[in-house]
Scaffold this active site. Structure first.
Site, short mmCIF file in Angstrom:
data_model
loop_
_atom_site.label_atom_id
_atom_site.label_comp_id
_atom_site.label_asym_id
_atom_site.label_seq_id
_atom_site.Cartn_x
_atom_site.Cartn_y
_atom_site.Cartn_z
N ASN A 8 0.88 -1.17 0.00
CA ASN A 8 0.00 0.00 0.00
C ASN A 8 0.92 1.22 0.00
O ASN A 8 1.49 1.55 1.04
CB ASN A 8 -0.89 -0.02 1.25
CG ASN A 8 -1.70 1.27 1.39
OD1 ASN A 8 -1.79 2.07 0.45
ND2 ASN A 8 -2.29 1.47 2.56
N LYS A 10 0.15 4.19 -0.21
CA LYS A 10 -0.53 5.37 0.37
C LYS A 10 -0.29 6.58 -0.55
O LYS A 10 -0.13 6.40 -1.75
CB LYS A 10 -0.04 5.62 1.79
CG LYS A 10 -0.09 4.38 2.68
CD LYS A 10 -0.01 4.73 4.13
CE LYS A 10 0.20 3.47 4.95
NZ LYS A 10 -0.21 3.62 6.33
N HIS A 97 -9.71 1.04 4.60
CA HIS A 97 -8.45 1.26 5.32
C HIS A 97 -8.73 2.18 6.51
O HIS A 97 -9.55 3.10 6.42
CB HIS A 97 -7.40 1.88 4.40
CG HIS A 97 -6.03 1.87 4.99
ND1 HIS A 97 -5.64 2.80 5.94
CD2 HIS A 97 -4.97 1.04 4.81
CE1 HIS A 97 -4.39 2.52 6.30
NE2 HIS A 97 -3.96 1.47 5.63
N GLU A 99 -7.23 4.58 7.70
CA GLU A 99 -7.03 6.02 7.45
C GLU A 99 -8.26 6.62 6.77
O GLU A 99 -8.57 7.80 6.97
CB GLU A 99 -5.75 6.23 6.61
CG GLU A 99 -4.51 5.97 7.47
CD GLU A 99 -3.29 5.50 6.71
OE1 GLU A 99 -3.26 5.60 5.47
OE2 GLU A 99 -2.35 5.01 7.38
N GLU A 168 -5.78 -5.20 10.22
CA GLU A 168 -4.79 -4.15 10.46
C GLU A 168 -5.11 -3.43 11.78
O GLU A 168 -5.94 -2.49 11.79
CB GLU A 168 -4.83 -3.13 9.32
CG GLU A 168 -4.46 -3.70 7.97
CD GLU A 168 -3.80 -2.66 7.08
OE1 GLU A 168 -2.73 -2.96 6.56
OE2 GLU A 168 -4.35 -1.55 6.94
N GLY A 174 1.90 2.12 10.70
CA GLY A 174 2.83 3.24 10.58
C GLY A 174 3.48 3.65 11.88
O GLY A 174 4.12 4.70 11.97
N SER A 212 2.90 -2.30 10.31
CA SER A 212 4.35 -2.31 10.56
C SER A 212 4.99 -3.67 10.26
O SER A 212 5.97 -4.05 10.91
CB SER A 212 4.66 -1.85 11.98
OG SER A 212 4.23 -0.51 12.16
C1 PEP Z 1 -1.04 0.08 5.85
O1 PEP Z 1 -1.16 1.28 5.73
O2 PEP Z 1 -1.87 -0.68 5.32
C2 PEP Z 1 0.08 -0.43 6.62
C3 PEP Z 1 0.06 -1.67 7.00
O3 PEP Z 1 1.07 0.47 6.91
P1 PEP Z 1 2.47 0.17 7.63
O4 PEP Z 1 3.00 -1.13 7.07
O5 PEP Z 1 3.35 1.32 7.29
O6 PEP Z 1 2.19 0.05 9.09
#
Ligand code: PEP
Length: 251
Positions: A8, A10, A97, A99, A168, A174, A212
């Site tokens: 992703n 982003k 997601h 976000e 997630e 993040g 992460s």
């Molecule tokens: C994501 O945004 O889907 C994600 C998993 O981000 P990160 O790996 O940076 O935590």
């Protein structure tokens, strides 16, 4: 079932940066031994489609979007329909997601409608579910992820077997804080049971972990019995790290 490693990106990238990232991925991708995708900002879908078509060593790479409209067409300024994504060869669209739930107020019902729109266009929705830190600390993790997934099951009926789910935990996205393999596996098992109760074709549904995941911790997460792959944010922007995660998914 092949594992799926989906990046992703982003809201990151540029024409030049994307070209460099895909060129670096092309160096190491080969026959990845798992499914691999990158979900890129919508303006770059045409670029990614063209580069993948022109680069034999990217033949195994599929791509997708990070969101999709619940509507088919019409007066929805700024939105992008599933049919439009299909025009650019999208295989996947992330929906729900955290976000988007957090910053754009997307509800469980809207996420379910987006998944439906994607499925209707032949695009696999990657449906994100996950609890906040406060919800985990209050002991509500299971209840939250089950509620989020239940909305998608309710709206999509038997088509649920065609989705991908991504667990997630919001507190892990993040932040550098990863769920332990045991924490992730426990939630994945709950989601697996919920999908099993909803469709006889439950074995088709991949459940990814995201939050992460990186080159160092991917193997310990991907070895868990109910973790069928990863949704990777930050580490998907570094070719070497993304390739290491892909290698870990090969087993
Ligand atoms: C994501 O945004 O889907 C994600 C998993 O981000 P990160 O790996 O940076 O935590």
């Amino acid at each position: 079932m092949n594992k799926l490693i989906a990046g992703n990106w982003k809201m990151n990238g540029s024409l030049a940066a994307n070209e460099a990232l895909l060129a670096a991925l092309a160096q190491g991708l080969g026959q990845p031994g798992c499914d691999v995708a990158v979900c890129v900002p919508a303006p770059y879908l045409a670029q990614v489609q063209a580069l993948c078509a022109a680069t034999p060593s990217l033949a195994a790479l599929t791509w997708g979007a990070q969101d999709v409209s619940a509507h088919a067409s019409g007066a929805y300024t700024g939105e992008i329909s599933a049919a439009m994504l299909k025009d650019f060869g999208c295989r996947y669209a992330i929906v729900g997601h955290s976000e988007r739930r957090q910053y754009h107020g997307e509800t469980d019902a809207q996420v379910a409608d987006k998944a439906k729109a994607a499925l209707a266009a032949g695009i696999t929705p990657i449906v994100c579910v996950g609890e906040t830190l406060a919800e985990r600390e209050a002991g509500h993790t299971e209840e939250v992820v089950k509620r989020q997934l239940a909305a998608v099951i309710h709206t999509n009926g038997h088509c649920i077997s065609e989705i991908v789910v991504a667990y997630e935990p919001v507190w892990a996205i993040g932040t550098g804080k990863t769920a332990t393999p045991e924490q992730a596996q426990a939630v994945h098992a709950v989601l697996r049971a919920q999908i099993k109760a909803a469709t006889e074709h439950f074995s088709r549904v991949k459940i990814l972990y995201g939050g992460s995941m990186n080159a160092a911790n991917a193997a310990s997460l991907l070895v868990q019995p109910d973790i069928d792959g990863g949704l990777i944010g930050g580490a998907a922007l570094k070719a070497a790290d993304f390739l290491t995660i892909i290698a870990a998914a090969r087993g």
